[in-house]
Structure formats: structure tokens, C-alpha cells
Design a protein around this motif. Structure first.
Motif, PDB file in Angstrom:
ATOM      1  N   CYS A   1     -11.128  -6.812   6.367  1.00 45.55           N
ATOM      2  CA  CYS A   1     -10.302  -5.830   5.659  1.00 45.55           C
ATOM      3  C   CYS A   1      -9.441  -5.061   6.665  1.00 45.55           C
ATOM      4  N   PHE A   2      -8.692  -4.118   6.162  1.00 46.24           N
ATOM      5  CA  PHE A   2      -7.785  -3.344   7.005  1.00 46.24           C
ATOM      6  C   PHE A   2      -7.982  -1.856   6.718  1.00 46.24           C
ATOM      7  N   LYS A   3      -7.460  -1.039   7.651  1.00 46.61           N
ATOM      8  CA  LYS A   3      -7.511   0.409   7.491  1.00 46.61           C
ATOM      9  C   LYS A   3      -6.147   0.983   7.870  1.00 46.61           C
TER      10      LYS A   3
ATOM     11  N   TYR B   1      -8.310  -2.881  12.095  1.00 42.05           N
ATOM     12  CA  TYR B   1      -9.204  -3.824  11.402  1.00 42.05           C
ATOM     13  C   TYR B   1     -10.465  -3.104  10.966  1.00 42.05           C
ATOM     14  N   GLU B   2     -10.992  -3.532   9.835  1.00 44.85           N
ATOM     15  CA  GLU B   2     -12.257  -2.984   9.364  1.00 44.85           C
ATOM     16  C   GLU B   2     -13.047  -4.094   8.682  1.00 44.85           C
TER      17      GLU B   2
ATOM     18  N   VAL C   1     -16.095  -5.272   6.398  1.00 46.61           N
ATOM     19  CA  VAL C   1     -16.861  -4.655   5.307  1.00 46.61           C
ATOM     20  C   VAL C   1     -17.994  -5.596   4.893  1.00 46.61           C
TER      21      VAL C   1
ATOM     22  N   ALA D   1      -5.945   0.034  17.309  1.00 51.41           N
ATOM     23  CA  ALA D   1      -5.024   0.100  16.171  1.00 51.41           C
ATOM     24  C   ALA D   1      -3.610  -0.072  16.702  1.00 51.41           C
TER      25      ALA D   1
ATOM     26  N   SER E   1      -3.831   4.301   8.146  1.00 50.26           N
ATOM     27  CA  SER E   1      -4.114   5.728   8.324  1.00 50.26           C
ATOM     28  C   SER E   1      -2.842   6.491   8.645  1.00 50.26           C
TER      29      SER E   1
ATOM     30  N   GLN F   1       0.839  -1.188   0.000  1.00 50.19           N
ATOM     31  CA  GLN F   1       0.000   0.000   0.000  1.00 50.19           C
ATOM     32  C   GLN F   1       0.883   1.251   0.000  1.00 50.19           C
TER      33      GLN F   1
END
Length: 693
Positions: free
Chosen positions: A159-161, A129-130, A132, A276, A163, A95
């Protein structure tokens, strides 16, 4: 009853469940959505609880931070991590994030934190963590539903986040683990140390964590204050006591209370976004005015990491606890080579090494170390003859050292009464005393000098130089000796060669220096050196008689002739030029500076959003003698920042007053003049009528 509960996103909405309950399946029981959701929540909670309570959180694999060559793009490699709540997060592909884009989206906060230009700003890379919802399917329901209610998500994708944040996520337990382990590692371990009571040891540990155990406000920034007191030593039993204290009292203070429905009411609960992990800190060099920036430093030292159980096993087996040795290596001879050893056993605190018996000496010195005899010097034996008083050791013809008496002083030194006598070494074995003297004969009367210098030694006269007689004529001041030939009395007899002339040194006056005559100049400049005339330039004739004031030399094709001054070849002359630098801070004109010639300075300035007005004064301008003239000002903006475009024009005509020219310019920018610098090049010219010939 268990102690943990959590809010779980399962099914069509957010449902608060007690994950301590699981479905008790019985025959004939009707199962609904709530039963499946409850069963799934129980399984998720147990997995999270296992990771949260026994494994920990942090990076388990990958997630390395990288930086592009222009230092404007951050990359995160694929990897896996666990969050403080026990939730696994997987990043499948690399990413990337553009720092400049992020600065633009967070302009207000960035400018509030970075007042200067440029300034440093810390930004933190976090991973969370996210879940969806996805894969919509038709669901039954009421006939009058809206179109949105006809479909429901049948799956939740893990999924992941990633930031970029201006503050790091809390990692209370990670920091506490590091501090507790560092504090405990400073306590020396000694299984043979004097017995210390468990209560005293616990008191020392609790004293270091006093502020946390007594809930002071605000919460302290350190977990184990100070260092262990001197003299504190820990045994195996006390080490177990320290670990038990960590589990029972200290860790409950510092563990994030994720999912604990019955936790202490005074405990601080995690906030949204706290679940996080920190991947690293970025130190940015930021330009607030343009919202541009680069990454100066990537710091991953505070990132929590997780080691696999296999790695921990290998580290333990590579560093076994040492055992005391039952033997020591003896050192029974001199000259042993040093060795670091390879045994993992440790020596006991009261061990000793055996020492060898000292050997007898051999060589020039023989016998025991405490009772030895010098029998030789440099391998040459010393005679056993007993020495007498005042004897010395002398090397004899038999190649050994023997006591020998010193030679005695002689009583009659030989006389040296005759000059020219031959020297002799003598054959007497006696020596001369250091204060002896030889009697010398009386000096004879010295003879008179003869040759070029003649007469007594103390009163002689130079009669010749190099065999040539010096004249008796007395010299005067400034004369020099000159070698001259005396005239011969007559030709020599016979046909042989003529006689050589006789020479004599006589004092004579120096002849005067000749005065040279300089030639006249020729070429472009002609005539005598002291009175010459310029007749040409580079071979071209000059015809410049009777020039008028202000005329210049002009080549008419054949010769240089005087002509009227054309003021640089045109009707406009430049009287001033330079570069103006205007500085704007917080939307106001702060200062201006000018470089150029002659002296030019700004007299005033104002800002209104994107428009600025500046007044300048040029001083020391040569006075214009012409009655009809106009002043022309040329303005050119210098675009130092391609992201901000400026236009500049003359807002009021220039006014000339004697040797001063004043004018006002207007600056127009495509964005507000908040905090920036603008440079403008200017040129001031005026008409000067051409004088006709």
C-alpha cells in the motif's frame, strides 16, 4: 560477506534479518517459517538494492498534483514511484486531501508557524510505502491462547501513504546529483585542449566538495561550492576521472544509508519517515484564528523523477556527439543566401573559408576596384573632352555631360528709369553680379486726395462717410455720429416722384435707457418682487399667523397651519449612531475604532476568554431641556465571520452628563477571543416629551 542488512516485516512480527544470506536447500532438510522468511528477505533486498544502487528514486509515472476551483482541495493522480530505499510504491486511484481539515488537525503547529492573519505557510506533499498485514487465517498453537492468538495475517498488501507535512523529506542524493551535474556541465569539453594532469583535475573537483570530504559541522547546504575555475577544460579521459570520483568518493557521502548494517558509523542514518519522496510544495494562505486557508501555489520543481531506459536511449540517439568535418563549404561568389546547415559535424578550430577574386566594376564606374574610371552619371555618358580651369559639367543638347565654362558677369546693367515700363527677360548670356543695383527715377509730387477724404496726403480731412457729408459742428464727449435727413426746400416741380431727402452725419447725445416696470408675482408667492408674501405651498393655502417657538407646518386637510414639534413623529429621538470595531490580539483587547455621528470613542476594554467588556463615550450630544428623560441604547452585532457567533448586550445603563452619554456593553462569543475583529452597530436614543397643541 555483503554490506547490507535491513529490518523486514514478514510473517507474524518484525524480524531483523541479514538479507545477504539465502537458504541452502539440501536433501532431507526440514524447512520452517524462518527459512521461508529468510529466502523472501534475500529476494526483496536484491530487488531494492538494484533500484537503490543502479536506477535511483523518484516519480516514474503519474502522481500529478491538482487543485480544485475553490483552491481548498489537493488531488494526486494515479502513478508509480520508487522511494530512496528502493521500494516501489503504486497509487492506483486518484487521491484527494482537504486543506481546511488538515489545518484543523494541526492547529497548534500551524498557529506557532503563522503569527499573522493571514500568513503564508509551506506544506509538502510526500509519498511513502506502507505494508498492511491482511487475510487472517487460523493457526495452531497452545490450547490456552487468547482469542486474538487464534488468527494470524497470511498476507502483506503493498500500500501507500500520502501525507501533508510541514517539512520536506530528505533527498540528499537527488540534490547532490543535480549540483554535481550542474558544476561539471560548466566545464568546457575540448578534446584538443592542452594536456592537464589527472591529479590537478581531481584536486579542482575535490576543492568544490571540500566541506563534505572533511566532515565540517554543521553540514553545508551546497554540495559543489562555487563554479569551475576559469581555464579548466575537460577531455574524454578527465570526464571518466570525474565520474569515477563521483562513484568512489562523493556518492558514498550523499547516498541515504538504507539497510546498510556495516556502513560508516559516522554516516547519518535515515530516521523514521525519511523513506519518502517529495511530490511538491504547497504555498498556503492561512487564517490562524479560524484555521481556514487556500492554496496559492503548487511547486513541483524539487520533485525527483526517473526516466525509463528507453527514454534515455532515445535522448542519446537524438543528440549524438558531433564529429569534426573534413571539408568546408566554399564561398566563391557574392550574393549567396545564408544557411544554418543541417550537418551534425563540427568545424575544426583552425578552419578557413576560401574567398573569391574581386570582379571588375561595370556601369557608370568601370575597371578594377583599385583603378577604376567614372565614365557616366546616372547612365548618361561623360564627354572625353579635357576640362579647362573653372569649367563645370553641364548636360548638353546631345544628352551627355561635357565640360563647359561658366558665364561671365556683365558690365552695364540696364536702367529702370521710367514708371510703368514693361519688363523683359533679355537675351544676354552674361549674368548679373550679386551686388548689382538698378538706378531709380525721382518720385513726382503726389496729388491731393479727393472724395470722402480731401486735401494733401500729409494733411487731409474726412469730409464725408460713404458719400454722406459730415457736419462741421464740433462734437462733445460721449456723443455719437447720427445720420439725419435735412429738410427739403420745397416740393419738386411737376407731377414726377418727390425728391430724395439730403443726408448728413451730425454729432448727437445718446438717448437714456428706458427703465422696465416689473409685474407683480402671482401663484404661491404674491405681491411685488421686492415685497412679496408666501400664500400657499404647492397650491395649498398657508395659514401660519402667530406661530409659537418650535412649531412646524402641518397640513390639516385644507391648509398648512402651525403645530407643535412632534420630535420626528414619535416620543423617541435618535441622538447618536455608529459602528464599533474592536480588535483582539493574543487574547487581549488591543484597540477600538468608531465611525458614526456625533463623535464616539471607546474609553476602555477587557477580555476574559469568550467575554469582552467595552466602555464607550458619545460626545457633542444636543442638550436635553426636558426634566424627565431616559436614554435607550440599541446594540446589534455584525456577523462578518459565519464560523464565529457573537452576542452583545448593555451591561450598565447609559449615563447622560450634559453633552456626553457614556455606556458599557458586554460581548459574548461562542469561541475564545484570541485574534479577531468584532463589529457592533449601536444607536443611542432618548425620550423627548411631545408638546401638546
Amino acid at each position: 560477506m555483503g554490506c547490507c542488512g535491513q529490518t523486514t516485516t514478514i510473517g507474524s512480527g518484525v524480524t531483523t534479518l541479514n538479507p545477504d544470506k539465502r537458504v541452502n536447500y539440501t536433501k532431507g532438510m526440514l524447512l520452517g517459517v524462518d527459512d521461508f522468511v529468510q529466502e523472501q528477505a534475500w529476494g526483496i533486498a536484491r530487488r531494492h538494492e538494484l533500484a537503490r544502487e543502479l536506477i535511483g528514486y523518484g516519480t516514474a509515472r503519474g502522481l500529478k498534483l491538482g487543485l480544485s476551483e475553490d483552491k481548498r482541495t489537493i488531488s494526486v493522480s494515479p502513478g508509480l514511484a520508487w522511494t530512496p530505499s528502493g521500494q516501489p510504491v503504486c497509487v492506483n486511484t486518484e487521491q484527494c486531501a482537504d486543506i481546511v481539515v488538515w489545518l484543523g488537525k494541526n492547529a497548534a503547529e500551524v498557529r506557532a508557524r503563522v503569527p499573522g492573519s493571514p500568513g503564508l505557510l509551506d506544506v509538502y506533499v510526500t509519498l511513502a510505502y506502507e505494508g498492511v498485514p491482511t487475510d487472517k487465517v487460523p493457526v495452531p498453537g497452545d490450547p490456552c491462547r487468547s482469542e486474538d492468538s487464534l488468527m494470524a495475517n497470511s498476507r502483506i498488501a503493498d500500500c501507500f501513504k500520502l501525507s501533508l507535512a510541514l517539512s520536506p523529506p530528505p533527498q540528499l542524493e537527488e540534490d547532490a546529483i543535480r549540483d554535481f551535474a550542474d558544476w561539471l556541465a560548466q566545464v568546457p569539453i575540448d578534446s584538443g585542449a592542452p594536456a592537464q594532469s589527472e591529479a590537478d583535475f581531481v584536486k579542482q573537483v575535490k576543492a568544490a566538495a571540500h566541506d563534505w570530504l572533511h566532515h565540517v559541522s554543521p553540514a553545508p547546504t551546497d554540495f559543489m561550492l562555487g563554479a569551475p575555475p576559469e581555464g579548466l577544460e575537460v577531455t574524454d579521459t578527465l570526464m571518466r576521472t570525474a565520474l569515477r570520483l563521483w562513484v568512489t568518493e562523493l556518492r558514498p557521502l550523499w547516498r541515504a544509508k538504507y539497510g546498510c548494517a556495516h556502513a560508516d558509523a559516522s554516516a547519518e542514518r535515515p530516521k523514521p519517515g525519511d523513506d519518502a519522496i517529495l511530490l511538491g510544495r504547497l504555498s498556503l494562505r492561512v487564517f490562524p484564528a479560524t484555521l481556514d486557508g487556500t492554496v496559492d501555489l503548487i511547486d513541483e520543481s524539487d520533485r525527483p523523477v526517473l526516466l525509463s531506459l528507453r527514454m534515455l536511449q532515445e535522448l542519446i540517439t537524438q543528440n549524438p556527439a558531433p564529429e569534426p568535418a573534413d571539408t568546408v563549404t566554399e564561398e566563391r561568389s557574392f550574393g549567396l543566401a545564408a544557411s544554418a546547415g543541417i550537418s551534425s559535424d563540427h568545424a575544426r578550430g583552425d578552419h578557413t573559408h576560401g574567398t573569391p577574386t574581386l570582379p571588375d566594376l561595370a556601369g557608370d564606374v568601370t575597371g578594377a576596384i583599385t583603378a577604376n574610371t567614372v565614365v557616366a552619371l546616372r547612365s548618361h555618358a561623360i564627354a572625353v573632352t579635357a576640362p579647362a580651369p573653372n569649367d563645370v559639367l553641364a548636360f548638353t543638347a546631345t544628352s551627355q555631360w561635357a565640360p563647359t565654362p561658366l558665364p561671365q558677369a556683365g558690365s552695364a546693367p540696364p536702367e529702370a528709369l521710367v514708371y510703368g515700363g514693361s519688363g523683359t527677360a533679355g537675351d544676354d548670356a552674361s549674368f548679373s553680379r550679386s551686388d548689382h543695383v538698378h538706378p531709380l527715377p525721382a518720385l513726382p509730387a503726389p496729388p491731393d486726395l479727393a472724395g470722402d477724404a480731401s486735401g494733401p496726403i500729409g494733411d487731409n480731412t474726412v469730409k464725408a462717410l460713404q458719400g454722406v457729408r459730415v457736419s462741421d459742428t464740433p462734437p462733445t464727449v460721449g456723443q455719437v455720429l447720427q445720420c439725419r435727413a435735412l429738410p427739403l426746400a420745397g416740393p419738386g416741380p411737376g407731377p414726377g416722384p418727390s425728391r430724395q431727402p439730403r443726408l448728413i452725419w451730425e454729432p448727437v447725445d445718446l438717448p437714456p435707457a428706458p427703465t422696465p416696470t416689473l409685474p407683480d408675482l402671482k401663484g404661491d408667492v404674491v405681491g411685488p418682487i421686492g415685497k412679496n408674501t408666501l400664500e400657499a405651498l404647492q397650491g395649498k393655502t398657508v395659514k401660519a399667523k402667530d406661530p409659537a417657538k418650535g412649531d412646524v407646518l402641518t397640513f390639516d386637510g385644507e391648509a398648512w397651519v402651525p403645530a407643535a414639534n412632534a420630535a420626528g413623529g414619535g416620543p423617541i429621538e435618535v441622538v447618536a449612531a455608529g459602528i464599533l470595531t474592536a480588535t483582539f490580539v493574543d487574547g487581549e483587547f488591543k484597540e477600538g475604532s468608531v465611525i458614526g455621528n456625533p463623535v464616539c470613542k471607546p474609553t476602555s476594554g477587557s477580555v476574559d476568554g469568550r467575554i469582552a467588556r467595552l466602555s464607550l463615550s458619545v460626545q457633542g450630544v444636543p442638550k436635553d431641556e426636558h426634566a424627565r428623560h431616559r436614554v435607550v441604547v440599541l446594540l446589534t452585532p455584525i456577523q462578518s465571520n459565519l464560523k464565529q457567533v457573537h452576542q452583545v448586550f448593555l451591561s450598565k445603563p447609559a449615563v447622560e452628563d450634559g453633552e456626553v452619554i457614556a455606556f458599557e456593553l458586554t460581548l459574548l462569543s461562542d469561541s475564545e477571543l484570541v485574534s479577531t475583529e468584532v463589529m457592533v452597530q449601536f444607536q443611542v436614543s432618548r425620550f423627548a416629551p411631545v408638546r401638546q397643541p
